[in-house]
Design a protein around this motif. Sequence first.
Motif, PDB file in Angstrom:
ATOM      1  N   MET A  33      39.135  33.085  36.868  1.00 19.03           N
ATOM      2  CA  MET A  33      39.815  33.832  37.917  1.00 19.03           C
ATOM      3  C   MET A  33      38.784  34.239  38.958  1.00 19.03           C
ATOM      4  N   VAL A  34      39.115  34.109  40.231  1.00 20.78           N
ATOM      5  CA  VAL A  34      38.209  34.524  41.300  1.00 20.78           C
ATOM      6  C   VAL A  34      38.166  36.044  41.335  1.00 20.78           C
ATOM      7  N   VAL A  35      36.963  36.590  41.204  1.00 21.65           N
ATOM      8  CA  VAL A  35      36.784  38.044  41.260  1.00 21.65           C
ATOM      9  C   VAL A  35      36.448  38.470  42.686  1.00 21.65           C
ATOM     10  N   ALA A  36      35.512  37.775  43.316  1.00 14.55           N
ATOM     11  CA  ALA A  36      35.098  38.125  44.682  1.00 14.55           C
ATOM     12  C   ALA A  36      34.401  36.943  45.317  1.00 14.55           C
ATOM     13  N   ILE A  37      34.403  36.923  46.653  1.00 10.73           N
ATOM     14  CA  ILE A  37      33.708  35.895  47.423  1.00 10.73           C
ATOM     15  C   ILE A  37      32.801  36.588  48.425  1.00 10.73           C
ATOM     16  N   ASP A  38      31.577  36.100  48.544  1.00  6.91           N
ATOM     17  CA  ASP A  38      30.662  36.610  49.565  1.00  6.91           C
ATOM     18  C   ASP A  38      31.059  35.946  50.882  1.00  6.91           C
ATOM     19  N   ARG A  49      29.378  26.539  51.948  1.00  5.78           N
ATOM     20  CA  ARG A  49      28.522  26.954  50.835  1.00  5.78           C
ATOM     21  C   ARG A  49      29.000  28.361  50.480  1.00  5.78           C
ATOM     22  N   VAL A  50      29.847  28.431  49.447  1.00  3.76           N
ATOM     23  CA  VAL A  50      30.544  29.673  49.120  1.00  3.76           C
ATOM     24  C   VAL A  50      30.001  30.240  47.813  1.00  3.76           C
ATOM     25  N   LEU A  51      29.458  31.429  47.886  1.00  2.00           N
ATOM     26  CA  LEU A  51      28.984  32.141  46.705  1.00  2.00           C
ATOM     27  C   LEU A  51      30.122  33.023  46.214  1.00  2.00           C
ATOM     28  N   MET A  52      30.489  32.872  44.951  1.00  2.00           N
ATOM     29  CA  MET A  52      31.617  33.659  44.454  1.00  2.00           C
ATOM     30  C   MET A  52      31.419  34.055  43.000  1.00  2.00           C
ATOM     31  N   SER A  53      32.082  35.145  42.633  1.00  2.00           N
ATOM     32  CA  SER A  53      32.092  35.608  41.250  1.00  2.00           C
ATOM     33  C   SER A  53      33.391  35.161  40.618  1.00  2.00           C
ATOM     34  N   ILE A  54      33.271  34.607  39.414  1.00  2.00           N
ATOM     35  CA  ILE A  54      34.464  34.209  38.676  1.00  2.00           C
ATOM     36  C   ILE A  54      34.430  34.872  37.306  1.00  2.00           C
ATOM     37  N   ALA A  55      35.599  35.103  36.771  1.00  2.00           N
ATOM     38  CA  ALA A  55      35.706  35.666  35.426  1.00  2.00           C
ATOM     39  C   ALA A  55      36.229  34.583  34.496  1.00  2.00           C
ATOM     40  N   THR A  56      35.471  34.317  33.437  1.00  2.00           N
ATOM     41  CA  THR A  56      35.942  33.424  32.382  1.00  2.00           C
ATOM     42  C   THR A  56      36.480  34.328  31.284  1.00  2.00           C
ATOM     43  N   GLU A  57      36.883  33.762  30.189  1.00  2.00           N
ATOM     44  CA  GLU A  57      37.395  34.623  29.118  1.00  2.00           C
ATOM     45  C   GLU A  57      36.272  35.417  28.456  1.00  2.00           C
ATOM     46  N   LYS A  58      35.010  35.033  28.705  1.00  2.00           N
ATOM     47  CA  LYS A  58      33.899  35.728  28.051  1.00  2.00           C
ATOM     48  C   LYS A  58      33.064  36.592  28.969  1.00  2.00           C
ATOM     49  N   ARG A  59      32.987  36.276  30.268  1.00  2.00           N
ATOM     50  CA  ARG A  59      32.121  37.052  31.159  1.00  2.00           C
ATOM     51  C   ARG A  59      32.425  36.790  32.616  1.00  2.00           C
ATOM     52  N   VAL A  60      31.778  37.567  33.479  1.00  4.35           N
ATOM     53  CA  VAL A  60      31.845  37.347  34.922  1.00  4.35           C
ATOM     54  C   VAL A  60      30.547  36.670  35.333  1.00  4.35           C
TER      55      VAL A  60
END
Length: 195
Positions: free
Chosen positions: A35-40, A96-107
């Motif tokens: 899941m996308v958490v945030a995008i810079d 060139r997109v830096l983003m945080s994603i959440a997997t089932e185990k971590r961000v």
Amino acid sequence: MNPERYNNNSQTNPRKRPLVEEPNNDKQPITLNSMVVAIDHSNLFYTVCSICEKTLPEPSPNTHISNSSSSSSSSIPFCKNCNFNSASSGSKRLFRVLMSIATEKRVVVVIMFDRAARVLFGCSADEFFDFAKTHPFAAASAGNALEGEMLKITLSQPKNGNARHLRVVSVFPLRTGFQPVIETLRELYRARGGS
């Protein structure tokens, strides 16, 4: 000293690459739901030579006048690879997109380049840049539009040894009604009375 305990400690070493606990020790790409958490949204693009597609040095920030007293031609990127001035040969932007994603185990923070980013944005980086020139908050709105999106992504180790983030090789939106960011933003700005 217990050798099993020592091995466990080495596996949790914070200097190791993210997603170490995923079953992928041979550096093969891994596909997972996230899941996308945030995008810079502060720096979504980089500039390349339109001939050889090698990265060009960044011109003066956003066409503002440079503080130096050098001539304006010195702010035009020059391709050192094919020896063409981008003013005559042309340059283009790539995502060139830096983003945080959440997997089932971590961000995890990952980086997504042009081919994968076009799937989510629905346009080229140049098209999005031109849209953002007339709609100044488009980049931030794009980040907001993508937050919470469920994606099936394939991640690989970075190709450059100095890179810090896993690379998104491919992306597939999982939501049935997903529409690319550019379409969402066009609808948003039309609803607000913009062009």
